[in-house]
Design a protein around this motif. Structure first.
Motif, PDB file in Angstrom:
ATOM      1  N   LEU A  97       0.815  -1.213   0.000  1.00  0.00           N
ATOM      2  CA  LEU A  97       0.000   0.000   0.000  1.00  0.00           C
ATOM      3  C   LEU A  97       0.851   1.266   0.000  1.00  0.00           C
ATOM      4  O   LEU A  97       0.423   2.302  -0.505  1.00  0.00           O
ATOM      5  CB  LEU A  97      -0.928  -0.009   1.216  1.00  0.00           C
ATOM      6  N   THR A  98       2.057   1.193   0.546  1.00  0.00           N
ATOM      7  CA  THR A  98       2.879   2.399   0.693  1.00  0.00           C
ATOM      8  C   THR A  98       4.012   2.512  -0.314  1.00  0.00           C
ATOM      9  O   THR A  98       4.493   3.624  -0.574  1.00  0.00           O
ATOM     10  CB  THR A  98       3.471   2.467   2.114  1.00  0.00           C
ATOM     11  N   LEU A  99       4.467   1.420  -0.903  1.00  0.00           N
ATOM     12  CA  LEU A  99       5.563   1.486  -1.871  1.00  0.00           C
ATOM     13  C   LEU A  99       5.286   2.439  -3.033  1.00  0.00           C
ATOM     14  O   LEU A  99       6.202   3.146  -3.486  1.00  0.00           O
ATOM     15  CB  LEU A  99       5.872   0.087  -2.410  1.00  0.00           C
ATOM     16  N   PRO A 100       4.049   2.499  -3.562  1.00  0.00           N
ATOM     17  CA  PRO A 100       3.817   3.411  -4.684  1.00  0.00           C
ATOM     18  C   PRO A 100       4.128   4.868  -4.382  1.00  0.00           C
ATOM     19  O   PRO A 100       4.487   5.627  -5.291  1.00  0.00           O
ATOM     20  CB  PRO A 100       2.326   3.220  -4.979  1.00  0.00           C
ATOM     21  N   PHE A 101       4.039   5.290  -3.126  1.00  0.00           N
ATOM     22  CA  PHE A 101       4.349   6.678  -2.784  1.00  0.00           C
ATOM     23  C   PHE A 101       5.828   6.985  -3.016  1.00  0.00           C
ATOM     24  O   PHE A 101       6.192   8.111  -3.369  1.00  0.00           O
ATOM     25  CB  PHE A 101       3.983   6.966  -1.329  1.00  0.00           C
ATOM     26  N   ALA A 102       6.676   5.985  -2.806  1.00  0.00           N
ATOM     27  CA  ALA A 102       8.107   6.185  -3.030  1.00  0.00           C
ATOM     28  C   ALA A 102       8.417   6.299  -4.515  1.00  0.00           C
ATOM     29  O   ALA A 102       9.359   7.000  -4.908  1.00  0.00           O
ATOM     30  CB  ALA A 102       8.893   5.025  -2.410  1.00  0.00           C
ATOM     31  N   ALA A 103       7.631   5.649  -5.351  1.00  0.00           N
ATOM     32  CA  ALA A 103       7.894   5.647  -6.792  1.00  0.00           C
ATOM     33  C   ALA A 103       7.306   6.859  -7.507  1.00  0.00           C
ATOM     34  O   ALA A 103       7.776   7.215  -8.589  1.00  0.00           O
ATOM     35  CB  ALA A 103       7.335   4.361  -7.411  1.00  0.00           C
ATOM     36  N   ASP A 104       6.292   7.496  -6.911  1.00  0.00           N
ATOM     37  CA  ASP A 104       5.595   8.594  -7.589  1.00  0.00           C
ATOM     38  C   ASP A 104       5.391   9.748  -6.611  1.00  0.00           C
ATOM     39  O   ASP A 104       4.479   9.707  -5.784  1.00  0.00           O
ATOM     40  CB  ASP A 104       4.244   8.101  -8.124  1.00  0.00           C
ATOM     41  N   PRO A 105       6.199  10.792  -6.681  1.00  0.00           N
ATOM     42  CA  PRO A 105       6.086  11.900  -5.722  1.00  0.00           C
ATOM     43  C   PRO A 105       4.790  12.692  -5.849  1.00  0.00           C
ATOM     44  O   PRO A 105       4.439  13.426  -4.926  1.00  0.00           O
ATOM     45  CB  PRO A 105       7.296  12.778  -6.050  1.00  0.00           C
ATOM     46  N   ARG A 106       4.059  12.577  -6.969  1.00  0.00           N
ATOM     47  CA  ARG A 106       2.785  13.291  -7.129  1.00  0.00           C
ATOM     48  C   ARG A 106       1.618  12.551  -6.479  1.00  0.00           C
ATOM     49  O   ARG A 106       0.566  13.129  -6.236  1.00  0.00           O
ATOM     50  CB  ARG A 106       2.457  13.477  -8.612  1.00  0.00           C
ATOM     51  N   LEU A 107       1.799  11.276  -6.214  1.00  0.00           N
ATOM     52  CA  LEU A 107       0.705  10.435  -5.762  1.00  0.00           C
ATOM     53  C   LEU A 107       0.135  10.935  -4.440  1.00  0.00           C
ATOM     54  O   LEU A 107       0.874  11.222  -3.502  1.00  0.00           O
ATOM     55  CB  LEU A 107       1.205   8.992  -5.613  1.00  0.00           C
ATOM     56  N   GLY A 108      -1.200  11.013  -4.373  1.00  0.00           N
ATOM     57  CA  GLY A 108      -1.843  11.485  -3.151  1.00  0.00           C
ATOM     58  C   GLY A 108      -2.523  10.404  -2.359  1.00  0.00           C
ATOM     59  O   GLY A 108      -2.672  10.521  -1.140  1.00  0.00           O
ATOM     60  N   CYS A 109      -2.947   9.310  -3.028  1.00  0.00           N
ATOM     61  CA  CYS A 109      -3.731   8.278  -2.346  1.00  0.00           C
ATOM     62  C   CYS A 109      -3.517   6.942  -3.030  1.00  0.00           C
ATOM     63  O   CYS A 109      -3.356   6.870  -4.256  1.00  0.00           O
ATOM     64  CB  CYS A 109      -5.216   8.644  -2.368  1.00  0.00           C
ATOM     65  N   VAL A 110      -3.522   5.869  -2.233  1.00  0.00           N
ATOM     66  CA  VAL A 110      -3.464   4.500  -2.741  1.00  0.00           C
ATOM     67  C   VAL A 110      -4.540   3.690  -2.029  1.00  0.00           C
ATOM     68  O   VAL A 110      -4.720   3.812  -0.812  1.00  0.00           O
ATOM     69  CB  VAL A 110      -2.085   3.857  -2.497  1.00  0.00           C
ATOM     70  N   THR A 111      -5.278   2.889  -2.777  1.00  0.00           N
ATOM     71  CA  THR A 111      -6.266   1.983  -2.195  1.00  0.00           C
ATOM     72  C   THR A 111      -5.924   0.554  -2.587  1.00  0.00           C
ATOM     73  O   THR A 111      -5.156   0.318  -3.513  1.00  0.00           O
ATOM     74  CB  THR A 111      -7.690   2.326  -2.668  1.00  0.00           C
ATOM     75  N   HIS A 135      -3.827  15.601  -7.294  1.00  0.00           N
ATOM     76  CA  HIS A 135      -2.979  14.451  -6.952  1.00  0.00           C
ATOM     77  C   HIS A 135      -3.586  13.167  -7.495  1.00  0.00           C
ATOM     78  O   HIS A 135      -4.770  12.899  -7.297  1.00  0.00           O
ATOM     79  CB  HIS A 135      -2.830  14.336  -5.435  1.00  0.00           C
ATOM     80  N   PRO A 136      -2.803  12.341  -8.173  1.00  0.00           N
ATOM     81  CA  PRO A 136      -3.320  11.059  -8.662  1.00  0.00           C
ATOM     82  C   PRO A 136      -3.671  10.113  -7.521  1.00  0.00           C
ATOM     83  O   PRO A 136      -3.159  10.227  -6.398  1.00  0.00           O
ATOM     84  CB  PRO A 136      -2.156  10.499  -9.497  1.00  0.00           C
ATOM     85  N   LEU A 137      -4.542   9.164  -7.849  1.00  0.00           N
ATOM     86  CA  LEU A 137      -4.929   8.093  -6.932  1.00  0.00           C
ATOM     87  C   LEU A 137      -4.636   6.768  -7.623  1.00  0.00           C
ATOM     88  O   LEU A 137      -4.933   6.607  -8.805  1.00  0.00           O
ATOM     89  CB  LEU A 137      -6.404   8.217  -6.582  1.00  0.00           C
ATOM     90  N   LEU A 138      -4.072   5.827  -6.875  1.00  0.00           N
ATOM     91  CA  LEU A 138      -3.701   4.522  -7.427  1.00  0.00           C
ATOM     92  C   LEU A 138      -4.442   3.416  -6.696  1.00  0.00           C
ATOM     93  O   LEU A 138      -4.487   3.405  -5.461  1.00  0.00           O
ATOM     94  CB  LEU A 138      -2.195   4.297  -7.299  1.00  0.00           C
ATOM     95  N   TYR A 139      -5.020   2.485  -7.457  1.00  0.00           N
ATOM     96  CA  TYR A 139      -5.576   1.264  -6.882  1.00  0.00           C
ATOM     97  C   TYR A 139      -4.634   0.114  -7.181  1.00  0.00           C
ATOM     98  O   TYR A 139      -4.227  -0.084  -8.330  1.00  0.00           O
ATOM     99  CB  TYR A 139      -6.949   0.954  -7.473  1.00  0.00           C
ATOM    100  N   THR A 140      -4.261  -0.652  -6.135  1.00  0.00           N
ATOM    101  CA  THR A 140      -3.398  -1.807  -6.327  1.00  0.00           C
ATOM    102  C   THR A 140      -4.007  -3.035  -5.662  1.00  0.00           C
ATOM    103  O   THR A 140      -4.303  -3.016  -4.462  1.00  0.00           O
ATOM    104  CB  THR A 140      -1.984  -1.575  -5.772  1.00  0.00           C
TER     105      THR A 140
END
Length: 447
Positions: free
Chosen positions: A212-226, A322-327
């Protein structure tokens, strides 16, 4: 959800869906793309498998399928006496699921420091189960904050003090009732740059927080991950009915929603908040979440609004650029409501939460009004279609959960009516809730 849902009016008796009860829940690791070396185990927190069905009987199994650890889909199989469950379900998975190529291994050490916020109210047994799973995470650097929301007893505080404080779990009190107010208290107590939220009625996969948290390290624009939410048990007809209509799952394909590049197939974007994820499995970058004011305390379970707190936050983050990512790699196992009465309240809350969220957006962010009005006619039509489609099944099938969203059993018309009643009530509920919290600052303001 960490709060019990009140009944929404007088409900009829449970429809004749008793045949949907008693589905075992499992995890199936294929081992190889052809299913050789497959292994099966009960879902975390779920009951163990029986010794096997007796002669002439069969056992239905709902299984999360993994390929070298990566979740790739679900299957529902029927195991008969003498069958090897792993072999039967593996063969079915290979036939039914379009297996992806294996991904390169992620670097766990790259995951940013995180604070996990768990809001709860008077459910110490469920909370203990959730905390045990959170303390087993493979994430390299995180803390856990338990927010005790408007407690009537000291049960939660006593549990944390006796069993978890020495392991670094912190207990904080939020006297204002409501899930959003509790989450805001967690934001104030957190000391990490990434804030993860889950509920007290889930069990987290050991890799959940890392994924859930790794994507924040890869994308500095990312605001939310679900992430992905699956059922821990399917013991009752109400649980199985909910899951047969998708439950809380958003599928097994990752998806990035970027406000700079709105998805062409989503004309209601970003107001299709329910597509983005659910509050039991979400994480935010702390700075953007605080910048939009966190969660609206007049939304959420435990308030007259009945829900919508997570949807509100998703839209505010997206509207902030801010982008949002679903993983699907970030998995929690959710204990669905067991009783028909609770499912009725949940259906009503779905509708109420959606329109309460839209009302909150207009009140808190009036600049969104033109965009919302432009999309509102199609949005109402979409909501009506969404609830109506659950009432029928064109194929006339009766079964158990298969591919999410295939509606393997008709959604009772009573539940559709409750959803629509909730849609009408949502704005009223939001106004009532807002009047009760008017003028209260966010807990982190003025720090």
């Amino acid at each position: 959800m960490p709060y019990r849902t009140q009944r929404a009016g007088s409900a009829p008796q449970l429809p004749d869906i008793g045949h949907l009860a008693g589905v075992a829940v499992a995890e199936l690791e294929l081992g190889a793309p052809d299913g050789t070396g497959a292994e099966i185990a009960p879902a975390p927190g779920g009951p163990p498998f029986k010794d096997g069905p007796h002669e002439g009987e069969e056992q239905r199994v709902f299984a999360l399928v993994r390929l070298r650890g990566r979740p790739v889909g679900t299957v529902v199989g029927r195991i008969r006496a003498g069958d090897d469950p792993a072999s039967v379900l593996a063969g079915q998975a290979v036939d039914e699921i379009d297996l992806p190529e294996p991904l390169p291994a992620s670097r766990r050490a790259d995951a940013p420091r995180a604070t996990v916020v768990v809001a709860t109210r008077e459910r110490p047994e469920q909370l203990a189960r959730a905390l045990d799973s959170l303390l087993a995470q493979d994430h390299p650097d995180f803390e856990i904050v338990v927010v005790d929301n408007a407690p009537a007893t000291t049960a939660t505080r006593d549990l944390v003090a006796a069993r978890y404080a020495h392991r670094g779990v912190r207990h904080v009190l939020e006297p204002v009732p409501g899930l959003a107010a509790a989450h805001n208290r967690g934001i104030a107590a957190a000391d990490a740059d990434v804030l993860a939220f889950t509920d007290d009625d889930v069990i987290a996969d050991p890799h959940w927080l890392t994924a859930l948290t790794l994507p924040f390290a890869a994308d500095p624009r990312l605001g939310c991950v679900t992430g992905l939410i699956l059922p821990a048990r399917l013991n009752t007809p109400a649980q199985t009915l909910l899951e047969s209509h998708g439950g809380f799952a958003k599928g097994f394909a990752g998806r990035r929603y970027d406000p700079a590049h709105p998805p062409a197939e989503e004309p209601l974007f970003p107001f299709t908040a329910g597509r983005f994820g659910s509050g039991a499995n979400m994480a935010f970058r702390a700075g953007p979440l605080r910048a939009v004011g966190g969660f609206d305390p007049a939304t959420g379970t435990g308030t007259p609004a009945r829900g919508g707190d997570d949807l509100y936050a998703f839209v505010r983050i997206l509207a902030g650029g801010h982008p949002l990512l679903y993983t699907p790699d970030a998995i929690v196992w959710h204990h669905h409501r067991e009783r028909w009465e609770d499912l009725c309240g949940q259906a009503y809350g779905y509708g109420a939460g959606l329109t309460a969220c839209l009302t909150a957006l207009l009140v808190r962010k009036p600049a969104l009004l033109p965009a919302l009005l432009a999309r509102l006619p199609r949005g109402l039509a979409h909501a009506r279609t969404m609830t109506a489609s659950r009432a029928t099944d064109a194929a006339g099938r009766r079964g158990v959960p298969g591919e999410h969203g295939t509606y393997t059993y008709p959604w009772p018309r009573h539940l559709s009516r409750l959803e629509r009643r909730g849609l009408l009530y949502g704005p009223v509920g939001y106004v009532r809730a807002r009047l009760s919290v008017r003028g209260e600052p966010r807990p982190w303001e003025g720090r």
